[in-house]
Design a protein around this motif. Sequence first.
Motif, PDB file in Angstrom:
ATOM      1  N   ASP A 156      10.178   7.115   7.453  1.00  0.00           N
ATOM      2  CA  ASP A 156       9.434   6.732   6.216  1.00  0.00           C
ATOM      3  C   ASP A 156       9.893   5.746   5.714  1.00  0.00           C
ATOM      4  N   ALA A 157      11.388   5.341   5.959  1.00  0.00           N
ATOM      5  CA  ALA A 157      11.940   4.086   5.472  1.00  0.00           C
ATOM      6  C   ALA A 157      11.665   2.870   6.447  1.00  0.00           C
ATOM      7  N   VAL A 158      11.258   3.137   7.672  1.00  0.00           N
ATOM      8  CA  VAL A 158      10.510   2.165   8.502  1.00  0.00           C
ATOM      9  C   VAL A 158       9.192   1.534   7.943  1.00  0.00           C
ATOM     10  N   ALA A 159       8.345   2.624   7.510  1.00  0.00           N
ATOM     11  CA  ALA A 159       7.120   2.185   7.059  1.00  0.00           C
ATOM     12  C   ALA A 159       7.257   1.672   5.685  1.00  0.00           C
ATOM     13  N   ASN A 160       8.180   2.067   4.847  1.00  0.00           N
ATOM     14  CA  ASN A 160       8.550   1.328   3.554  1.00  0.00           C
ATOM     15  C   ASN A 160       8.673  -0.093   3.648  1.00  0.00           C
ATOM     16  N   ALA A 161       9.860  -0.240   4.798  1.00  0.00           N
ATOM     17  CA  ALA A 161      10.250  -1.718   4.904  1.00  0.00           C
ATOM     18  C   ALA A 161       9.001  -2.521   5.579  1.00  0.00           C
ATOM     19  N   GLU A 162       8.139  -2.038   6.334  1.00  0.00           N
ATOM     20  CA  GLU A 162       7.037  -2.855   6.799  1.00  0.00           C
ATOM     21  C   GLU A 162       6.043  -3.311   5.831  1.00  0.00           C
ATOM     22  N   LEU A 163       5.740  -2.240   4.795  1.00  0.00           N
ATOM     23  CA  LEU A 163       5.117  -2.853   3.815  1.00  0.00           C
ATOM     24  C   LEU A 163       5.772  -3.730   2.563  1.00  0.00           C
ATOM     25  N   LEU A 164       7.198  -3.461   2.653  1.00  0.00           N
ATOM     26  CA  LEU A 164       7.880  -4.412   1.682  1.00  0.00           C
ATOM     27  C   LEU A 164       7.955  -5.919   2.383  1.00  0.00           C
ATOM     28  N   ASN A 165       7.997  -5.807   3.636  1.00  0.00           N
ATOM     29  CA  ASN A 165       7.961  -7.187   4.216  1.00  0.00           C
ATOM     30  C   ASN A 165       6.755  -8.039   4.005  1.00  0.00           C
ATOM     31  N   ARG A 166       5.624  -7.159   3.759  1.00  0.00           N
ATOM     32  CA  ARG A 166       4.373  -7.826   3.590  1.00  0.00           C
ATOM     33  C   ARG A 166       4.236  -8.121   2.148  1.00  0.00           C
ATOM     34  N   LEU A 167       4.591  -7.283   1.222  1.00  0.00           N
ATOM     35  CA  LEU A 167       4.465  -7.457  -0.112  1.00  0.00           C
ATOM     36  C   LEU A 167       5.378  -8.602  -0.838  1.00  0.00           C
ATOM     37  N   ILE A 168       6.557  -8.860  -0.575  1.00  0.00           N
ATOM     38  CA  ILE A 168       7.401  -9.885  -0.946  1.00  0.00           C
ATOM     39  C   ILE A 168       7.003 -11.080  -0.869  1.00  0.00           C
ATOM     40  N   PRO A 169       6.462 -11.621   0.354  1.00  0.00           N
ATOM     41  CA  PRO A 169       5.747 -12.850   0.554  1.00  0.00           C
ATOM     42  C   PRO A 169       4.611 -13.001  -0.401  1.00  0.00           C
ATOM     43  N   PHE A 170       3.708 -11.952  -0.530  1.00  0.00           N
ATOM     44  CA  PHE A 170       2.685 -11.881  -1.554  1.00  0.00           C
ATOM     45  C   PHE A 170       3.136 -12.363  -2.905  1.00  0.00           C
ATOM     46  N   LEU A 171       4.244 -11.355  -3.286  1.00  0.00           N
ATOM     47  CA  LEU A 171       4.425 -11.745  -4.701  1.00  0.00           C
ATOM     48  C   LEU A 171       5.037 -13.061  -4.888  1.00  0.00           C
ATOM     49  N   ASN A 172       5.907 -13.597  -4.033  1.00  0.00           N
ATOM     50  CA  ASN A 172       6.558 -14.901  -3.833  1.00  0.00           C
ATOM     51  C   ASN A 172       5.545 -16.186  -4.114  1.00  0.00           C
ATOM     52  N   GLU A 173       4.085 -15.897  -4.060  1.00  0.00           N
ATOM     53  CA  GLU A 173       3.164 -16.744  -3.894  1.00  0.00           C
ATOM     54  C   GLU A 173       2.417 -16.670  -5.533  1.00  0.00           C
ATOM     55  N   GLY A 174       3.323 -15.793  -6.354  1.00  0.00           N
ATOM     56  CA  GLY A 174       2.723 -15.660  -7.873  1.00  0.00           C
ATOM     57  C   GLY A 174       1.687 -14.677  -7.862  1.00  0.00           C
ATOM     58  N   LYS A 175       1.463 -14.058  -7.117  1.00  0.00           N
ATOM     59  CA  LYS A 175       0.162 -13.011  -7.201  1.00  0.00           C
ATOM     60  C   LYS A 175       0.819 -11.559  -7.486  1.00  0.00           C
ATOM     61  N   PRO A 176       0.106 -10.930  -8.727  1.00  0.00           N
ATOM     62  CA  PRO A 176       0.593  -9.756  -9.115  1.00  0.00           C
ATOM     63  C   PRO A 176       0.419  -8.667  -8.047  1.00  0.00           C
ATOM     64  N   ALA A 177       1.169  -7.569  -7.992  1.00  0.00           N
ATOM     65  CA  ALA A 177       0.866  -6.260  -7.128  1.00  0.00           C
ATOM     66  C   ALA A 177      -0.493  -5.751  -7.270  1.00  0.00           C
ATOM     67  N   ASN A 178      -1.130  -5.882  -8.407  1.00  0.00           N
ATOM     68  CA  ASN A 178      -2.431  -5.093  -8.669  1.00  0.00           C
ATOM     69  C   ASN A 178      -3.579  -5.868  -7.703  1.00  0.00           C
ATOM     70  N   LEU A 179      -3.180  -6.905  -7.062  1.00  0.00           N
ATOM     71  CA  LEU A 179      -4.177  -7.735  -6.160  1.00  0.00           C
ATOM     72  C   LEU A 179      -3.740  -7.639  -4.703  1.00  0.00           C
ATOM     73  N   PHE A 180      -2.653  -6.981  -4.314  1.00  0.00           N
ATOM     74  CA  PHE A 180      -2.030  -6.816  -3.173  1.00  0.00           C
ATOM     75  C   PHE A 180      -3.108  -5.901  -2.288  1.00  0.00           C
ATOM     76  N   PRO A 181      -3.643  -6.459  -1.038  1.00  0.00           N
ATOM     77  CA  PRO A 181      -4.480  -5.898  -0.258  1.00  0.00           C
ATOM     78  C   PRO A 181      -3.960  -4.537   0.506  1.00  0.00           C
ATOM     79  N   ILE A 182      -4.151  -3.245   0.105  1.00  0.00           N
ATOM     80  CA  ILE A 182      -3.811  -2.236   0.958  1.00  0.00           C
ATOM     81  C   ILE A 182      -4.630  -1.539   1.626  1.00  0.00           C
TER      82      ILE A 182
END
Length: 367
Positions: A156-182
Amino acid sequence: MQAGIIGLPNVGKSTLFNALTRSRKAEAANYPFCTIEPNVGVVIVPDARLAWLQTLSKSEKIIPAAIEFVDIAGLVAGASKGEGLGNKFLSNIREVDAVVHVVRCFEDDDIIHNMGKVDPVRDIQVIETELILADIQSCEKQLDNNLRKAKGQDKDAVANAELLNRLIPFLNEGKPANLFPISGEDEKNRLNRFYLLSDKPVIYACNVAETDIANTADNKFVAAVRDYVSQHRNSGMAVICSKLEEELGEMSPEEAKDFLKEMGVEDSGVSSLINATYELLGLASYLTEGPKEVRAWTFHKGMKAPQCAAIIHTDFEKGFIKAEVVAFKDLVAAGSVQKAREAGKYRIEGKDYLMQDGDVVVFRVNT
């Protein structure tokens, strides 16, 4: 379920809260941070169906659905770093289920604007940026925790880390999480468990002047917000006049109705905002009627009949036998329960039935 009212200082948050709750709990003043501790108020969800059912069943009273609104103090640029008591206010936002983001869409030289001039899209982006920055901090901490657990072969932690590793660069672009492609329900559920501020469902409430409420289409600020909202998922928009609604709160229902008619409108927008927030929270109402009361029962969309029966009494889910259901619109068209039966609109539903908003229901249970 709670909806938090947020926005920059002096955009009309506390005035709107007072209008929603018909109270004076929230101080409304012409200076920043007049609200420190969040105010909480229970707000009735307007539902014209209940009055019709009361007439049909000659019920003694009506009990409408209700939700809670929380008046959260104004955020400012730098809130994620503690500016303006920002850390405290951000934690207040984290605790609510949805956000009503009030943006000022009127000009008035007598009311101070925190950033000098009226620009609702800029105002939205200022707060959105602070929420994103706070989310980045949170995600980085969660990534560290999950990476440590992943070393112990925690899947479960592995899957969380994989998602967070994609999410953090997205947020760093100034984009809100509600636009993150899931992709898929699993990622959606994981994202929800991160409790991100910029992923909360949001309604942008355009607060206009009384002179604009009858013709909001001509308001350039409202148009700008509408264009911005069209680019965001998991968000909606409403136009309100909080000052007008607060004034209406001082009048009788008859006086308020006449006053609105003189202004060329039926509502200041607050009723529409409440209903939109109710839907934003993923809530709906099924209805019951009888000689003692007509009532709207709040349920989460996607709940089945036995779960909804348990809202009335917890034992009803275990003892559920069936639900006798007629859609409100079908009941209105028929004119009575008996005629709805004769028209074949009155249905018997079992345990797998997904309740719908506006279902008029009688649960049969074994007690």
